[in-house]
Scaffold this motif. Structure first.
Motif, mmCIF file in Angstrom:
data_model
loop_
_atom_site.group_PDB
_atom_site.id
_atom_site.type_symbol
_atom_site.label_atom_id
_atom_site.label_comp_id
_atom_site.label_asym_id
_atom_site.label_seq_id
_atom_site.Cartn_x
_atom_site.Cartn_y
_atom_site.Cartn_z
ATOM 1 N N GLU A 61 31.879 14.326 -25.345
ATOM 2 C CA GLU A 61 30.567 14.252 -24.699
ATOM 3 C C GLU A 61 29.683 15.450 -25.013
ATOM 4 N N THR A 62 30.299 16.572 -25.429
ATOM 5 C CA THR A 62 29.530 17.791 -25.674
ATOM 6 C C THR A 62 30.021 18.473 -26.949
ATOM 7 N N VAL A 63 29.195 19.329 -27.502
ATOM 8 C CA VAL A 63 29.585 20.089 -28.685
ATOM 9 C C VAL A 63 30.754 20.999 -28.349
ATOM 10 N N SER A 64 30.777 21.554 -27.138
ATOM 11 C CA SER A 64 31.895 22.434 -26.763
ATOM 12 C C SER A 64 33.212 21.654 -26.678
ATOM 13 N N GLN A 65 33.174 20.404 -26.234
ATOM 14 C CA GLN A 65 34.393 19.577 -26.240
ATOM 15 C C GLN A 65 34.876 19.356 -27.668
ATOM 16 N N PHE A 66 33.954 19.141 -28.590
ATOM 17 C CA PHE A 66 34.306 18.977 -29.999
ATOM 18 C C PHE A 66 34.980 20.245 -30.520
ATOM 19 N N LYS A 67 34.368 21.388 -30.261
ATOM 20 C CA LYS A 67 34.917 22.656 -30.752
ATOM 21 C C LYS A 67 36.301 22.916 -30.157
ATOM 22 N N GLU A 68 36.482 22.589 -28.884
ATOM 23 C CA GLU A 68 37.788 22.750 -28.241
ATOM 24 C C GLU A 68 38.830 21.826 -28.877
ATOM 25 N N ILE A 98 48.282 13.071 -34.691
ATOM 26 C CA ILE A 98 46.837 13.145 -34.911
ATOM 27 C C ILE A 98 46.114 12.940 -33.584
ATOM 28 N N TYR A 99 45.120 13.788 -33.333
ATOM 29 C CA TYR A 99 44.263 13.663 -32.152
ATOM 30 C C TYR A 99 43.045 12.839 -32.565
ATOM 31 N N PHE A 100 42.887 11.677 -31.960
ATOM 32 C CA PHE A 100 41.768 10.792 -32.271
ATOM 33 C C PHE A 100 40.655 11.008 -31.251
ATOM 34 N N ALA A 101 39.447 11.213 -31.742
ATOM 35 C CA ALA A 101 38.296 11.416 -30.865
ATOM 36 C C ALA A 101 37.093 10.683 -31.443
ATOM 37 N N LYS A 102 36.109 10.451 -30.601
ATOM 38 C CA LYS A 102 34.892 9.777 -31.057
ATOM 39 C C LYS A 102 33.700 10.359 -30.318
ATOM 40 N N PHE A 103 32.538 10.253 -30.948
ATOM 41 C CA PHE A 103 31.307 10.631 -30.261
ATOM 42 C C PHE A 103 30.173 9.724 -30.692
#
Length: 108
Positions: A7-14, A53-58
């Motif tokens: 949901e946020t750029v900081s979540q992506f960086k984390e 693998i950690y799967f994420a989406k935005f």
């Protein structure tokens, strides 16, 4: 695992800092190919083969600054990170190319 929603750029960086391999799905809710590939991504996130693998989406419309930072020009775009660094990307809903990219990054 599941596909985690960023949901946020900081979540992506984390996410890329705390997981060895991250597959990031840049999608849009109005994108037909994104909707078509989403169930397959969910299956891969649950599979034994890709358990590391950690799967994420935005949603590119909700995080345009992240889409711009990553150079996303078409949806879906899958960006694969290893040890916090961008390794490769796959543009389009192309299951064989995605599996090959996942396997290549895991093997390196």
């Amino acid at each position: 695992m599941t596909v985690h929603n960023i949901e946020t750029v900081s979540q992506f960086k984390e996410a890329i800092a705390s997981h060895k391999i991250v597959v990031l799905d840049a999608f849009a809710v109005w994108c037909g190919p994104c909707k078509a590939i989403a169930p397959q991504i969910a299956k891969w996130s649950e599979s034994e083969e890709f358990k590391d693998i950690y799967f994420a989406k935005f949603d590119v419309d909700h995080l345009p600054e992240l889409a711009q930072e990553l150079g996303v020009r078409a949806m879906p775009t899958f960006v694969i990170f290893k040890d916090g660094n961008k390794e490769t990307e796959v543009v389009g809903a192309n299951p064989p190319a995605l599996v090959a990219a996942f396997q290549k990054v895991k093997a390196e």
